[in-house]
Design an enzyme around this catalytic site. Structure first.
Site, PDB file in Angstrom:
ATOM      1  CG  HIS A 214       3.470  -7.123   2.165  1.00 48.16           C
ATOM      2  ND1 HIS A 214       3.997  -6.390   3.173  1.00 48.16           N
ATOM      3  CD2 HIS A 214       2.878  -7.621   1.700  1.00 48.16           C
ATOM      4  CE1 HIS A 214       2.564  -5.715   3.033  1.00 48.16           C
ATOM      5  NE2 HIS A 214       2.034  -6.640   1.731  1.00 48.16           N
TER       6      HIS A 214
ATOM      7  CE  LYS B 158       8.265 -11.733  27.398  1.00 48.07           C
ATOM      8  NZ  LYS B 158       8.081 -11.195  29.032  1.00 48.07           N
TER       9      LYS B 158
ATOM     10  CE1 TYR C 285      -3.824   2.391   0.641  1.00 47.88           C
ATOM     11  CE2 TYR C 285      -2.318   3.005   1.704  1.00 47.88           C
ATOM     12  CZ  TYR C 285      -3.356   3.764   1.664  1.00 47.88           C
ATOM     13  OH  TYR C 285      -4.370   4.212   0.899  1.00 47.88           O
TER      14      TYR C 285
END
Ligand code: XMP
Length: 524
Positions: A181, A380, A87
């Site tokens: 991607h 994390k 996009y």
């Protein structure tokens, strides 16, 4: 804006499911980046943040729809290197004078493309260093619309069967736009593309944990001065790392409160308190409130009621001990970056509450405290890296997550002290087995749940009528989805035998083979 000492990369989020992965890839390259939703990124924002480069994420909307998300026009005139993804690519083309069309237009050469595709190079491009060494490269596509005319200044550098403009660039302006991607695992050379992009953008790649530690210590000192901070220590990695970092910054002006609700695992309270007292010389209040918690939970079997009682008592108890720390003005929390990213939501509407998670979220307002959150910029695994940097023992850093309500939610039905004792023993044997077989680090989380049923068995020559328990072990990346762990039958058999032999009160062992969804990781 947080880090002004390192070059910053701005990720403008258009709502892709995988925007966080872009940040992960960049952090792996020691590049400091922040994700911000497109609605917040104005020209003024850009001038204040002063990013060195910008990435435009993917997103579910269509640039052909009036009112669909855009980047601020000023972005394209600031001389910044820009990488548009999916996009983001289409936003660049549309705003810079190209054309985007819906993929499903009938007779219009539909080019919607989802899943694996192969890109063929046309001309060499520094962004693609390391690509195409052995022919076409696999990429991951997920788009309905497609670019049908490039914006002025752009050239094509790679094509796929359904995306003639798979890789495009205006090298003069350092603008790059790809249809696929690169952040996902299924684009195997994606990390290399990001590496090339940040190199072209001039990043030094010097954002390390050592640098972060120094920076945060300064920031905590600036924020807190010589005032006092309290911290709820759970024994988990996040609150522990936050506490140690703050302790390095302000020493005895930090007081930690470890609330023992009587629902901890075998020896857990001793281990956590011992580690902090012996290794870090922290001011630590060990609040043994097990009588209070277990008393209030007496006779309660509904999972949500259990969670609500524990959450409420936790806040009361913490407040009671915090009141003893005279002049405390700050509350430290181990909030992580995924909790603070303001994600772009297109679904609207409140989501369903599956479980009321236990946290200390209501505390700061109630107690009039300001927050100190030194892990707000970290993922994390970065917190773990910081923990290593701060000298936390590896065994502690690698510990499986443990829920705030503790064993209460691993004891379906009524909670009694004898049942908790049995559960603790069985859990200890199970974890010992997992460690002995070298499986602990392959598993996201493993535990025993004691079931609210007793079953008949035979041991020696006698009849038994004891509890059944369930073993749970899952693999997961973030706890949001999970798979059960595929133990061997030998392992399961050996573990069941050990639990039944070593833990009086249990005569039957089952293994939970439910994934999440449809199950959850915990039983309640
Ligand atoms: P579920 O059971 O929802 O759990 O699949 C996902 C992950 O979250 C942990 N969990 C909690 N952690 N407070 C926490 O701090 C809670 O109330 C809580 N409930 C579940 C669970 O252990 C797993 O890692």
């Amino acid at each position: 804006m947080t880090d002004q000492t390192h070059d910053r990369l701005l990720i403008i989020d258009f709502g892709s499911q995988v925007t966080q992965l872009i940040a992960r890839r960049l952090r792996e390259l020691n590049v400091y980046c922040e994700i911000h939703p497109y609605q917040n990124v104005t020209e003024a924002f850009l001038r204040e943040m002063q990013p060195r480069a910008v990435i435009l994420s993917g997103g579910p909307d269509s640039v052909t729809r009036p009112g669909s998300p855009r980047a601020p026009e000023a972005l394209f005139t600031m001389g910044l290197p820009i990488l548009g993804i999916c996009y983001g690519q289409q936003v660049m083309m549309q705003q810079l004078g190209g054309l985007v069309q819906g993929g499903k237009i009938s007779g219009g050469g539909g080019t919607a493309e989802f899943g694996r595709a192969f890109v063929t190079p046309t001309t060499a491009l520094p962004l693609l260093d390391g690509w195409f060494e052995a022919g076409d490269e696999q990429v991951w596509m997920s788009h309905g619309d497609h670019v049908s005319k490039l914006a002025p200044g752009f050239e094509v550098y790679g094509t796929s069967p359904n995306a003639p403009y798979a890789i495009t660039a205006d090298t003069t302006r350092n603008f790059y736009a790809v249809q696929f991607h690169p952040e996902v695992h299924h684009t195997p050379k994606g990390a290399k593309l990001y590496e090339n992009f940040v190199r072209l953008a001039g990043f030094a790649g010097d954002w390390t944990m050592g640098a972060y530690r120094e920076k945060m210590i300064e920031a905590i000192r600036d924020q807190v001065g010589d005032r006092k901070v309290i911290c709820a220590l759970s024994g988990g990695v996040d609150s522990s790392v936050a506490a140690i970092l703050i302790h390095e910054a302000i020493g005895d002006n930090l007081t930690c409160v470890f609330v023992d609700h009587g629902l901890l695992r075998k020896n857990e309270a001793e281990e956590v308190v011992g580690m902090f007292r012996d290794n870090y010389n922290l001011k630590l209040i060990h609040a043994d409130e097990s009588d209070l918690f277990l008393g209030e939970l007496d006779g309660v079997s509904d999972p949500e009621t259990k969670r609500k009682i524990i959450g409420r008592l936790f806040i009361d108890v913490f407040q009671k001990y915090a009141d003893q720390v005279e002049g405390a003005e700050f509350l430290a929390q181990g909030t992580l970056y995924p909790d603070v990213i303001e994600s772009v939501s297109f679904s609207g509407g409140p989501s369903v509450t599956i479980k009321s998670h236990h946290n200390v979220g209501g505390l700061p307002e109630k107690m009039g405290l300001k927050l100190v959150e030194p892990l707000r910029e970290l993922f994390k695994d970065e917190v773990r890296a910081l923990g290593r940097e701060l000298g936390l023992p590896p065994s502690f850093i690698g510990r499986h997550p443990f829920p705030g309500p503790g064993l209460a939610i691993r004891c379906p039905g009524e909670i009694t002290r004898p049942k908790l004792e049995i559960l603790r023993e069985a859990d200890a044997v199970y974890i010992d087995q997992i460690r002995k077989h070298g499986l602990y680090d392959d598993i996201w989380q493993a535990f025993v749940a004691i079931l609210p049923v007793r079953t008949v068995g035979v041991m020696g020559d006698g009849r038994t009528y004891d509890y059944a328990c369930a073993l749970r072990a899952v693999t997961s990346v973030d706890g949001m989805t999970a798979d059960y762990y595929p133990f061997t039958h030998d392992f399961l058999g050996e573990t069941a035998t050990r639990i039944i032999n070593e833990v009086p009160g249990i005569n039957r062992v089952t293994y939970d083979i439910t994934s999440k969804p449809p199950g959850t990781i915990e039983w309640e």
